[in-house]
Design an enzyme around this catalytic site. Sequence first.
Site: not given
Ligand SMILES: *Cc1c(COP(=O)(O)O)cnc(C)c1O
Length: 392
Positions: A129, A214, A243
Amino acid sequence: MNSSILPTYRRSNLSFVKGKGSYLITKNGKKYLDFASGIAVNSLGHCNSELIKVLNNQSKKMWHISNAFQIPEQEELAKKLTTLTFADKVFFCNSGAESVESAIKIARAYHQIQKRKNKFKIITIKGSFHGRTLAAISASGQKKMVDGFKPLLDGFIQVEFGDHELIEKKIDNQTAAIMIEPILGEGGIKVVPNECLEGLRKLCDKKKILLIFDEVQTGVGRTGKLFSYQWSKIKPDILSTAKGIGGGFPIGACLLTNKISKGMKFGSHGSTFGGNPLACSVAKRVLEIISNKKFLNDVNQRATFFINKLEEIKYIYNNLIEEVRGKGFLLGIKCKINNSIFIEKLRNNGLLVIGASENVIRILPPLNVSKKDLKIALKIIEKTCIDINGKR
Ligand SMILES: *Cc1c(COP(=O)(O)O)cnc(C)c1O
């Protein structure tokens, strides 16, 4: 309810009026232990007094001025991030998807500035994700996210989790980078072993391509290190984070080395809100608190206690729980019954958690959760298991 909000989220009926530390409180005064933390965002709990202080102070000085001017708070936060990590440079934005988007652009630009215009492809992991922008859903490629939004962006190739040989096979002279979450969060708390991260580093060096982590979910102390890559012996070239870094205030950042920054110059990327004084002041305080060695040691101690107890619960209720997985306070319970039903029953018993793919319950307490509250959560989990079994 006839809501005016676009119905893109499945929401519970619960509504809260106040948050304090690890707890959320409803209008009627009912308290819930919040181990969802706004999806790994409220890293220091709700309404942390240190963060309130910083936010209040900054709110009286200046909120926003745009990147047309010097922003000392942004400068300080960038310095802090580069001091604490592999990175030499930082680009600030406002969310996880934007930090991933920046990472993708930076990786492409790095090759293109060196006249390798054909290198644009990025290899990612199936089930990962990366957010909800078009680039981010193209990167993930998950059916449930891309259906209805095609055509996708060109140049993303997904490889099955753990298929090392296929990753190597998929690399060709058009490949720019490999992008991976060190622990797949939304994908079901699947930990990529250190040896694999180290193997990916070697592979990227051999093929002269970039390694992007990421760490939007795994970053900022969530796994018990400031960034999850710091559990391994290697470093990425680019890292996206968001986050937990603002402790609840929206901010994202993309970290990179001097070498990789070559492709980016005046005008090549931007964000109106990115790196505003309010967000940067708060994030700087969050980083000061979380990067402290003692704080992280303490996270690891409490997390180890909690994981061991979860393992004991799994052992007893092995008809309901298949596996406990994750690292630090990024934890998953893989269920043998439907995870949504389990989550609802935990909620009814006063514990808030969230779901992930592969029938997993995600448990993301605030990093400063007390041992007492961890014990309360364990009691609720055990009671919920008893409830479920009793009804069979
Ligand atoms: C939550 C998340 C995102 C996206 O973050 P948003 O602030 O919702 O755009 C991208 N990569 C990872 C691994 C995530 O957990």
